[in-house]
Motif scaffolding. Structure first.
Motif, mmCIF file in Angstrom:
data_model
loop_
_atom_site.group_PDB
_atom_site.id
_atom_site.type_symbol
_atom_site.label_atom_id
_atom_site.label_comp_id
_atom_site.label_asym_id
_atom_site.label_seq_id
_atom_site.Cartn_x
_atom_site.Cartn_y
_atom_site.Cartn_z
ATOM 1 N N VAL A 287 -6.741 7.271 -4.734
ATOM 2 C CA VAL A 287 -7.425 6.241 -5.524
ATOM 3 C C VAL A 287 -6.739 6.069 -6.873
ATOM 4 O O VAL A 287 -6.899 5.039 -7.534
ATOM 5 C CB VAL A 287 -8.926 6.569 -5.722
ATOM 6 C CG1 VAL A 287 -9.624 6.738 -4.384
ATOM 7 C CG2 VAL A 287 -9.134 7.796 -6.594
ATOM 8 N N ALA A 288 -5.969 7.078 -7.298
ATOM 9 C CA ALA A 288 -5.207 6.967 -8.535
ATOM 10 C C ALA A 288 -3.847 6.319 -8.295
ATOM 11 O O ALA A 288 -3.074 6.111 -9.234
ATOM 12 C CB ALA A 288 -5.017 8.346 -9.166
ATOM 13 N N VAL A 289 -3.569 5.984 -7.023
ATOM 14 C CA VAL A 289 -2.268 5.416 -6.629
ATOM 15 C C VAL A 289 -2.409 4.019 -6.030
ATOM 16 O O VAL A 289 -1.649 3.106 -6.379
ATOM 17 C CB VAL A 289 -1.587 6.344 -5.588
ATOM 18 C CG1 VAL A 289 -0.286 5.720 -5.078
ATOM 19 C CG2 VAL A 289 -1.336 7.725 -6.171
ATOM 20 N N PRO B 3 -4.018 12.733 -1.546
ATOM 21 C CA PRO B 3 -4.395 12.313 -0.187
ATOM 22 C C PRO B 3 -5.106 10.963 -0.209
ATOM 23 O O PRO B 3 -5.861 10.657 -1.139
ATOM 24 C CB PRO B 3 -5.357 13.416 0.279
ATOM 25 C CG PRO B 3 -5.232 14.514 -0.728
ATOM 26 C CD PRO B 3 -4.801 13.881 -1.994
ATOM 27 N N SER B 4 -4.877 10.178 0.827
ATOM 28 C CA SER B 4 -5.658 8.962 1.008
ATOM 29 C C SER B 4 -6.935 9.350 1.763
ATOM 30 O O SER B 4 -7.346 10.503 1.730
ATOM 31 C CB SER B 4 -4.832 7.909 1.756
ATOM 32 O OG SER B 4 -4.201 8.461 2.894
ATOM 33 N N HIS C 116 -14.893 0.434 -11.729
ATOM 34 C CA HIS C 116 -14.531 1.536 -10.841
ATOM 35 C C HIS C 116 -15.736 2.459 -10.642
ATOM 36 O O HIS C 116 -16.540 2.647 -11.552
ATOM 37 C CB HIS C 116 -13.377 2.358 -11.419
ATOM 38 C CG HIS C 116 -12.029 1.821 -11.060
ATOM 39 N ND1 HIS C 116 -10.923 1.985 -11.869
ATOM 40 C CD2 HIS C 116 -11.585 1.139 -9.979
ATOM 41 C CE1 HIS C 116 -9.864 1.421 -11.305
ATOM 42 N NE2 HIS C 116 -10.244 0.899 -10.159
ATOM 43 N N THR C 117 -15.814 3.063 -9.453
ATOM 44 C CA THR C 117 -16.866 4.048 -9.197
ATOM 45 C C THR C 117 -16.569 5.317 -9.994
ATOM 46 O O THR C 117 -15.425 5.547 -10.409
ATOM 47 C CB THR C 117 -16.935 4.402 -7.702
ATOM 48 O OG1 THR C 117 -15.709 5.046 -7.317
ATOM 49 C CG2 THR C 117 -17.156 3.165 -6.839
ATOM 50 N N PRO C 118 -17.569 6.164 -10.206
ATOM 51 C CA PRO C 118 -17.324 7.428 -10.914
ATOM 52 C C PRO C 118 -16.225 8.261 -10.267
ATOM 53 O O PRO C 118 -15.448 8.924 -10.971
ATOM 54 C CB PRO C 118 -18.685 8.136 -10.838
ATOM 55 C CG PRO C 118 -19.676 7.024 -10.794
ATOM 56 C CD PRO C 118 -19.016 5.958 -9.957
ATOM 57 N N TYR C 119 -16.135 8.233 -8.930
ATOM 58 C CA TYR C 119 -15.091 9.013 -8.265
ATOM 59 C C TYR C 119 -13.707 8.506 -8.661
ATOM 60 O O TYR C 119 -12.808 9.295 -8.966
ATOM 61 C CB TYR C 119 -15.258 8.958 -6.748
ATOM 62 C CG TYR C 119 -14.164 9.697 -6.018
ATOM 63 C CD1 TYR C 119 -14.075 11.087 -6.090
ATOM 64 C CD2 TYR C 119 -13.197 9.019 -5.283
ATOM 65 C CE1 TYR C 119 -13.060 11.774 -5.450
ATOM 66 C CE2 TYR C 119 -12.178 9.697 -4.639
ATOM 67 C CZ TYR C 119 -12.115 11.069 -4.724
ATOM 68 O OH TYR C 119 -11.099 11.756 -4.102
ATOM 69 N N TYR C 120 -13.513 7.189 -8.638
ATOM 70 C CA TYR C 120 -12.231 6.620 -9.060
ATOM 71 C C TYR C 120 -11.909 7.044 -10.492
ATOM 72 O O TYR C 120 -10.796 7.490 -10.796
ATOM 73 C CB TYR C 120 -12.278 5.093 -8.984
ATOM 74 C CG TYR C 120 -11.769 4.510 -7.687
ATOM 75 C CD1 TYR C 120 -10.575 3.816 -7.637
ATOM 76 C CD2 TYR C 120 -12.491 4.639 -6.513
ATOM 77 C CE1 TYR C 120 -10.099 3.265 -6.454
ATOM 78 C CE2 TYR C 120 -12.032 4.095 -5.319
ATOM 79 C CZ TYR C 120 -10.836 3.407 -5.296
ATOM 80 O OH TYR C 120 -10.368 2.882 -4.119
ATOM 81 N N LYS D 249 5.057 6.458 -7.899
ATOM 82 C CA LYS D 249 5.243 6.029 -9.277
ATOM 83 C C LYS D 249 4.130 5.097 -9.753
ATOM 84 O O LYS D 249 4.139 4.663 -10.914
ATOM 85 C CB LYS D 249 6.598 5.330 -9.425
ATOM 86 C CG LYS D 249 7.793 6.228 -9.137
ATOM 87 C CD LYS D 249 9.102 5.474 -9.300
ATOM 88 C CE LYS D 249 10.302 6.369 -9.009
ATOM 89 N NZ LYS D 249 11.588 5.627 -9.156
ATOM 90 N N THR D 250 3.197 4.779 -8.862
ATOM 91 C CA THR D 250 2.118 3.856 -9.199
ATOM 92 C C THR D 250 0.921 4.605 -9.783
ATOM 93 O O THR D 250 0.407 5.536 -9.174
ATOM 94 C CB THR D 250 1.645 3.073 -7.954
ATOM 95 O OG1 THR D 250 2.775 2.474 -7.302
ATOM 96 C CG2 THR D 250 0.643 1.999 -8.338
ATOM 97 N N PHE D 251 0.491 4.172 -10.965
ATOM 98 C CA PHE D 251 -0.686 4.756 -11.608
ATOM 99 C C PHE D 251 -1.749 3.666 -11.774
ATOM 100 O O PHE D 251 -1.524 2.690 -12.489
ATOM 101 C CB PHE D 251 -0.333 5.350 -12.969
ATOM 102 C CG PHE D 251 0.494 6.595 -12.891
ATOM 103 C CD1 PHE D 251 -0.109 7.844 -12.937
ATOM 104 C CD2 PHE D 251 1.880 6.524 -12.750
ATOM 105 C CE1 PHE D 251 0.657 9.010 -12.863
ATOM 106 C CE2 PHE D 251 2.645 7.679 -12.674
ATOM 107 C CZ PHE D 251 2.033 8.927 -12.727
ATOM 108 N N VAL D 252 -2.873 3.819 -11.111
ATOM 109 C CA VAL D 252 -3.949 2.834 -11.202
ATOM 110 C C VAL D 252 -4.578 2.906 -12.585
ATOM 111 O O VAL D 252 -4.881 3.985 -13.093
ATOM 112 C CB VAL D 252 -5.018 3.094 -10.121
ATOM 113 C CG1 VAL D 252 -6.226 2.179 -10.315
ATOM 114 C CG2 VAL D 252 -4.425 2.891 -8.733
#
Length: 351
Positions: free
Chosen positions: A134-136, A194-195, A159-163, A150-153
């Motif tokens: 979710v951070a990618v 992990p996805s 965003h949900t609390p988890y994100y 290299k992708t940073f969200v």
């Protein structure tokens, strides 16, 4: 032959979790390491019975200790003598709680902070942190570009609390490392991202988010199928990536794990094709965006889904596969193994 006492010690946080339990099993499969696993309370007989049933012959080879991610002293005690740490434990709610900041976001950041502080001045050589895709996987800034290591969200208000927890915990970790003195930077740090994790449950419990979702699918408890894409990876591939990172991971490495991108409907159809003839009622139709919009007024998670409704936003998992030597299991095989294990453990209501 190396004696057991000479093998390097690996600490795994979240030993009773979906990913953490498989990390321990994969570590012991190598016969290279001693393993210590953290649980909330290793004197809890019912929890330890679950672990004993799941680990089988491996159970007596594991040292279990009680530790609280919110307590830095317990983290320092847990890592004593460890050369490597797999920091897997982190809050992962099925639904967003009322106080996401208190129940999800801050505990995730505190867990990383306390573990990092514990590693400073210790014998630890590598700290491998379980983050998340979710951070990618960027549905918002560049949805047409393939996300990678290299992708940073960027954090969004909706965003949900988890994100938010995963994005902020990563950011905190990198800031912490940047501010360390060279003399304090005696250990390497890397992220495993992990996805959406599926696959066989090692322990007879379905408390994780993905296993709970698949359990709800088999029990026909989902209100509908959202038009949402997800990247997928098998739980044993995730565990193997953590283990392989001990020898192959590079300092500062960030490793998104994904075997491909799918719509949730594809997951439902995989389960339906296998289990509908056995009496399980599986949803196989997506809900409309209009219906989701109406529901979103009463459900923040559905409101969040609308921000990435029907956007593919692919994730490239090839970097981790090459660097860490992972061969991804297919989504179909992984999902069906999850279903089979839940049914065999009697965790799914009979149709």
């Amino acid at each position: 032959m190396e004696s057991s006492s000479e093998k390097p010690l690996v600490l795994v946080t979240g030993a009773s979790g979906y990913i953490g339990s498989w990390c321990i099993a994969k570590l012991l499969d190598t016969d290279k390491y001693r393993v210590r696993g953290t649980v909330r309370d290793h004197t809890d007989k019912s929890r330890m019975e679950i672990l004993q049933k799941g680990f089988g012959d491996y159970f007596d080879q594991i040292e279990f200790v009680s530790a609280n991610l919110q307590d830095e002293d317990s983290m320092k005690s847990a890592i004593e003598g460890a050369k490597y740490v797999l920091h897997v434990a982190s809050p992962f709610p099925l639904n967003s709680p009322k106080d996401g900041e208190k129940e999800v976001i801050q505990p995730a950041i505190d867990g990383n902070r306390h573990m990092l502080n514990a590693c400073v001045g210790s014998d630890v050589k590598k700290l491998i942190i379980t983050s998340s895709c979710v951070a990618v996987q960027d549905f918002w800034e560049n949805p047409d570009k393939v996300s990678n290591h290299k992708t940073f969200v960027k954090e969004r208000k909706d965003h949900t609390p988890y994100y938010k927890s995963k994005i902020r915990a990563e950011r905190y970790t990198y800031d912490f490392l940047d501010n360390l003195k060279p003399s304090e930077r005696t250990f390497e740090v890397m992220m495993i991202n992990p996805s959406f994790v599926t696959g066989k449950a090692l322990l007879p419990r379905a408390e994780g988010t993905s296993l709970s979702l698949i359990k709800n699918v088999l029990e026909n408890k989902l209100p509908g199928v959202p038009q949402k894409y997800f990247a997928n990876v098998d739980v044993q591939d995730v565990a193997q990536a953590h283990v392989n990172a001990i020898e192959k991971g590079k300092d500062g490495g960030r490793y998104p794990l994904a075997n491909g991108n799918y719509k949730f409907l594809e997951l439902m159809l995989v389960i339906s094709e296998e289990y509908s003839d056995q009496g399980y009622k599986i949803l196989n139709k997506e809900i409309s965006k209009i219906l989701a919009w109406i529901v979103s007024f009463f459900n923040k998670d559905v409101a969040f889904f609308l921000t990435c409704w029907n956007i593919k936003a692919e994730v490239d998992g090839s970097f981790a596969a090459e660097e860490l030597g992972i061969e991804y299991k297919s989504m179909k095989e992984s999902v069906l193994e999850a279903c089979k294990s839940l049914i065999e453990f009697d965790l799914v209501a009979k149709p």
